[in-house]
Design a protein around this motif. Sequence first.
Motif, PDB file in Angstrom:
ATOM      1  N   SER A   1       0.660  -1.272   0.038  1.00 42.82           N
ATOM      2  CA  SER A   1      -0.148  -0.055  -0.017  1.00 42.82           C
ATOM      3  C   SER A   1       0.754   1.375  -0.090  1.00 42.82           C
ATOM      4  O   SER A   1       0.580   2.181  -0.506  1.00 42.82           O
ATOM      5  CB  SER A   1      -0.893  -0.078   1.446  1.00 42.82           C
ATOM      6  OG  SER A   1      -1.611  -1.124   1.430  1.00 42.82           O
ATOM      7  N   ASN A   2       1.831   1.300   0.845  1.00 37.63           N
ATOM      8  CA  ASN A   2       2.750   2.397   0.791  1.00 37.63           C
ATOM      9  C   ASN A   2       3.510   2.532  -0.403  1.00 37.63           C
ATOM     10  O   ASN A   2       3.777   3.695  -0.630  1.00 37.63           O
ATOM     11  CB  ASN A   2       3.818   2.250   1.970  1.00 37.63           C
ATOM     12  CG  ASN A   2       3.108   2.495   3.335  1.00 37.63           C
ATOM     13  OD1 ASN A   2       2.057   3.334   3.618  1.00 37.63           O
ATOM     14  ND2 ASN A   2       3.952   2.131   4.543  1.00 37.63           N
ATOM     15  N   ALA A   3       3.776   1.385  -0.902  1.00 38.25           N
ATOM     16  CA  ALA A   3       4.863   1.537  -2.230  1.00 38.25           C
ATOM     17  C   ALA A   3       3.745   2.116  -3.381  1.00 38.25           C
ATOM     18  O   ALA A   3       4.359   2.931  -4.082  1.00 38.25           O
ATOM     19  CB  ALA A   3       5.216   0.147  -2.594  1.00 38.25           C
TER      20      ALA A   3
ATOM     21  N   GLU B   1       1.119   4.152  -2.842  1.00 39.16           N
ATOM     22  CA  GLU B   1       0.375   5.451  -2.624  1.00 39.16           C
ATOM     23  C   GLU B   1       1.559   6.372  -2.365  1.00 39.16           C
ATOM     24  O   GLU B   1       1.931   7.552  -2.963  1.00 39.16           O
ATOM     25  CB  GLU B   1      -0.334   5.358  -1.123  1.00 39.16           C
ATOM     26  CG  GLU B   1      -0.706   6.786  -0.718  1.00 39.16           C
ATOM     27  CD  GLU B   1      -1.474   6.575   0.501  1.00 39.16           C
ATOM     28  OE1 GLU B   1      -1.957   5.596   0.983  1.00 39.16           O
ATOM     29  OE2 GLU B   1      -2.134   7.871   0.922  1.00 39.16           O
ATOM     30  N   HIS B   2       2.461   6.322  -1.408  1.00 41.26           N
ATOM     31  CA  HIS B   2       3.646   7.248  -1.173  1.00 41.26           C
ATOM     32  C   HIS B   2       4.914   7.223  -2.129  1.00 41.26           C
ATOM     33  O   HIS B   2       5.309   8.089  -2.383  1.00 41.26           O
ATOM     34  CB  HIS B   2       4.189   6.970   0.096  1.00 41.26           C
ATOM     35  CG  HIS B   2       3.110   7.013   1.313  1.00 41.26           C
ATOM     36  ND1 HIS B   2       2.248   7.984   1.572  1.00 41.26           N
ATOM     37  CD2 HIS B   2       2.686   6.065   2.234  1.00 41.26           C
ATOM     38  CE1 HIS B   2       1.541   7.895   2.523  1.00 41.26           C
ATOM     39  NE2 HIS B   2       1.645   6.730   2.825  1.00 41.26           N
ATOM     40  N   GLY B   3       5.147   5.777  -2.484  1.00 43.88           N
ATOM     41  CA  GLY B   3       6.343   5.540  -3.423  1.00 43.88           C
ATOM     42  C   GLY B   3       5.758   5.968  -4.711  1.00 43.88           C
ATOM     43  O   GLY B   3       6.558   7.259  -5.439  1.00 43.88           O
TER      44      GLY B   3
ATOM     45  N   GLU C   1       9.265  -3.351  -3.598  1.00 45.31           N
ATOM     46  CA  GLU C   1      10.053  -2.338  -4.159  1.00 45.31           C
ATOM     47  C   GLU C   1       9.046  -1.413  -4.834  1.00 45.31           C
ATOM     48  O   GLU C   1       8.218  -1.971  -5.593  1.00 45.31           O
ATOM     49  CB  GLU C   1      11.106  -3.064  -4.989  1.00 45.31           C
ATOM     50  CG  GLU C   1      12.161  -1.846  -5.468  1.00 45.31           C
ATOM     51  CD  GLU C   1      13.270  -2.443  -6.044  1.00 45.31           C
ATOM     52  OE1 GLU C   1      13.913  -3.580  -5.677  1.00 45.31           O
ATOM     53  OE2 GLU C   1      13.992  -1.787  -7.007  1.00 45.31           O
ATOM     54  N   ASP C   2       9.430  -0.145  -4.796  1.00 43.39           N
ATOM     55  CA  ASP C   2       8.687   0.892  -5.583  1.00 43.39           C
ATOM     56  C   ASP C   2       9.524   1.768  -6.574  1.00 43.39           C
ATOM     57  O   ASP C   2      10.664   1.531  -6.597  1.00 43.39           O
ATOM     58  CB  ASP C   2       7.573   1.678  -4.743  1.00 43.39           C
ATOM     59  CG  ASP C   2       8.456   2.533  -3.896  1.00 43.39           C
ATOM     60  OD1 ASP C   2       9.539   3.143  -4.102  1.00 43.39           O
ATOM     61  OD2 ASP C   2       8.288   2.405  -2.618  1.00 43.39           O
ATOM     62  N   GLN C   3       8.878   2.615  -7.261  1.00 40.83           N
ATOM     63  CA  GLN C   3       9.640   3.392  -8.116  1.00 40.83           C
ATOM     64  C   GLN C   3       9.476   4.935  -7.595  1.00 40.83           C
ATOM     65  O   GLN C   3       9.724   5.910  -8.517  1.00 40.83           O
ATOM     66  CB  GLN C   3       9.233   3.487  -9.745  1.00 40.83           C
ATOM     67  CG  GLN C   3       9.206   1.923 -10.189  1.00 40.83           C
ATOM     68  CD  GLN C   3       8.414   1.995 -11.413  1.00 40.83           C
ATOM     69  OE1 GLN C   3       7.456   1.901 -11.333  1.00 40.83           O
ATOM     70  NE2 GLN C   3       9.190   1.935 -12.679  1.00 40.83           N
TER      71      GLN C   3
ATOM     72  N   ARG D   1      -4.320   8.162  10.152  1.00 35.74           N
ATOM     73  CA  ARG D   1      -3.222   7.339   9.191  1.00 35.74           C
ATOM     74  C   ARG D   1      -1.799   7.268  10.225  1.00 35.74           C
ATOM     75  O   ARG D   1      -1.983   7.692  11.490  1.00 35.74           O
ATOM     76  CB  ARG D   1      -2.874   8.378   7.943  1.00 35.74           C
ATOM     77  CG  ARG D   1      -3.865   8.413   7.136  1.00 35.74           C
ATOM     78  CD  ARG D   1      -4.201   6.991   6.412  1.00 35.74           C
ATOM     79  NE  ARG D   1      -3.034   6.529   5.865  1.00 35.74           N
ATOM     80  CZ  ARG D   1      -3.014   6.489   4.561  1.00 35.74           C
ATOM     81  NH1 ARG D   1      -3.594   7.040   3.802  1.00 35.74           N
ATOM     82  NH2 ARG D   1      -1.896   5.732   4.366  1.00 35.74           N
ATOM     83  N   GLY D   2      -0.793   6.757   9.608  1.00 35.38           N
ATOM     84  CA  GLY D   2       0.363   6.653  10.445  1.00 35.38           C
ATOM     85  C   GLY D   2       0.520   5.189  10.958  1.00 35.38           C
ATOM     86  O   GLY D   2       1.383   5.282  11.815  1.00 35.38           O
ATOM     87  N   ARG D   3      -0.077   4.285  10.621  1.00 36.64           N
ATOM     88  CA  ARG D   3       0.256   3.159  11.397  1.00 36.64           C
ATOM     89  C   ARG D   3       0.734   2.003  10.598  1.00 36.64           C
ATOM     90  O   ARG D   3       1.091   0.725  11.148  1.00 36.64           O
ATOM     91  CB  ARG D   3      -1.305   2.290  11.798  1.00 36.64           C
ATOM     92  CG  ARG D   3      -2.071   3.110  12.763  1.00 36.64           C
ATOM     93  CD  ARG D   3      -3.211   2.251  13.089  1.00 36.64           C
ATOM     94  NE  ARG D   3      -4.037   3.356  14.096  1.00 36.64           N
ATOM     95  CZ  ARG D   3      -4.759   4.325  13.884  1.00 36.64           C
ATOM     96  NH1 ARG D   3      -4.727   4.708  12.632  1.00 36.64           N
ATOM     97  NH2 ARG D   3      -4.987   5.005  14.819  1.00 36.64           N
TER      98      ARG D   3
END
Lengths: 112, 112, 153, 153
Positions: free
Chosen positions: D52-54, D56-58, D83-85, D107-109
């Motif tokens: 999810s982080n990869a 959304e944030h990545g 791995e993300d880009q 958020r933040g968990r």
Amino acid sequence: MTIQQRDIGDVVVVDVHGKIMGGPDSDGLKQALRDLMERGAHKVLVNLGDVTWINSSGLGILIEGFSELRRQGGSLKLVHVPPRIESLLTVTKLSTIFESYRQEDEAVRSFA
Amino acid sequence: MTIQQRDIGDVVVVDVHGKIMGGPDSDGLKQALRDLMERGAHKVLVNLGDVTWINSSGLGILIEGFSELRRQGGSLKLVHVPPRIESLLTVTKLSTIFESYRQEDEAVRSFA
Amino acid sequence: MPQPADQVELRIPSQLRYLAVVDAVVQAFAADFGWEADDINNLGTAAIEAASNAMEHGNRFAENTNVWLRMRGDAGGVEVEIEDQGPGFDHRPYERELTADDLLKLRGRGIFIMRSFMDEVSFAPGQGHGTCVRLVKHGHIKAEQSGGTSTGA
Amino acid sequence: MPQPADQVELRIPSQLRYLAVVDAVVQAFAADFGWEADDINNLGTAAIEAASNAMEHGNRFAENTNVWLRMRGDAGGVEVEIEDQGPGFDHRPYERELTADDLLKLRGRGIFIMRSFMDEVSFAPGQGHGTCVRLVKHGHIKAEQSGGTSTGA
Ligand SMILES: Nc1ncnc2c1ncn2[C@@H]1O[C@H](COP(=O)(O)OP(=O)(O)O)[C@@H](O)[C@H]1O
Ligand SMILES: Nc1ncnc2c1ncn2[C@@H]1O[C@H](COP(=O)(O)OP(=O)(O)O)[C@@H](O)[C@H]1O
């Protein structure tokens, strides 16, 4: 794949768990069926209730057991066949040769 | 994700099916909780029995509903929390704020 | 035809234990399409057959060989490609119905099973040297809809 | 360290609906290890958070971006890399316990959940430019064994 065996009268019930995919993973089932025949077992009921899937090489193992037992005058039947495996037996027409039962007691009685 | 709503007395039960993953897929749940508050519902029971998993953004949706309802003097509780989600509520300590019940009738009575 | 960016790709070593991963990917991809359970199971079964062949006949279980699975599509239908690093083969002899004689044979059902469960099955040279099997399935939408609000894929 | 040939690799577009495929791959890979159900579920949950982080944030959900998952290991333990880009990030601010103040934040968990469920979590530059999150899990073997004959992975 994991197997366990139980005797109900002269019927041997083989409970299979997991996936029957041929190859080394299913050697346990192959060997168990061969051992049963060497021991002279004639009535073998394979319980597929906890089998998640089977592929065509896995079917081959069941067919080998079926044919070998029949040659020796015995029989191999199935119980608790999940819908996914039922479909496979239907399209391959193996459902015309494997007797298959919903209930274990019914299956056991059918050997009598 | 799919949701359905039922009223049991003045308690609104929201049955969620599938995955709660945040993003557009979970807009339905977000919107449903907001609509309930606009309609003045104060007692909301979210049934997670058919939820396969939830991620941390999905948790955010439940927390938003919880906080908003509490601000309006209402409450949001959970029922039928699967073990997988239970673990997540435990490590995040959200289990200390979300009241959670095993049985629906028990949960409904708790609002009285 | 969707862009490659809209596809999922899986690479696995030629070991039968990874067939479970093939099944899981294919079923998870289609899980939210609202298809009949049979369609999703049969798609998984066909993908397992294609991947078994890729490992056994294509790659001959050689160490350091891989099988690739590429999947794309939506509730209207999916396309699954399974590619190996083998020598390729002539699939025409296997384009036939099974006969009574075949019934008790121990092998030789894989391609037949794929054809029975899929809407289209085709074989082509892969992007490398091996065989690429392409499976197409148009699932049937489940008759009884849940009646709830559904969002997402 | 096993050779790459012993690893499974998955590539998915940056769309949340493919998180279900991440979960499925990770769980199917570990399904036959005889681990506690909790361990397998929590491994799936941690992988979902990392993916999810990869996305959304990545990758900021940018079209044509992908997320890669690589997994290897056995019943003794598994390693999952995601791995993300994206541009990479400094994970140090997120290496902390959650406090009472954090309890009701929306958020933040994610990173906290990964750390809670995994034995090791580390961040490194990926093979491309993005972030590579590495998750390590040593599962607990189920107490009650079935007593049957088990073969295979
Ligand atoms: N990917 C492949 N690469 C090379 N040969 C293949 C491949 N897939 C199938 N074949 C050939 O086609 C034959 C029939 O395959 P199939 O119907 O799946 O039955 P089985 O695998 O039991 O032999 C195989 O025995 C093999 O010779
Ligand atoms: N793969 C990533 N690429 C860039 N930044 C990231 C990545 N993963 C996490 N982050 C950063 O770390 C922060 C904390 O992440 P997390 O604990 O998962 O919570 P959340 O995703 O809810 O913000 C994110 O808000 C983001 O700024």
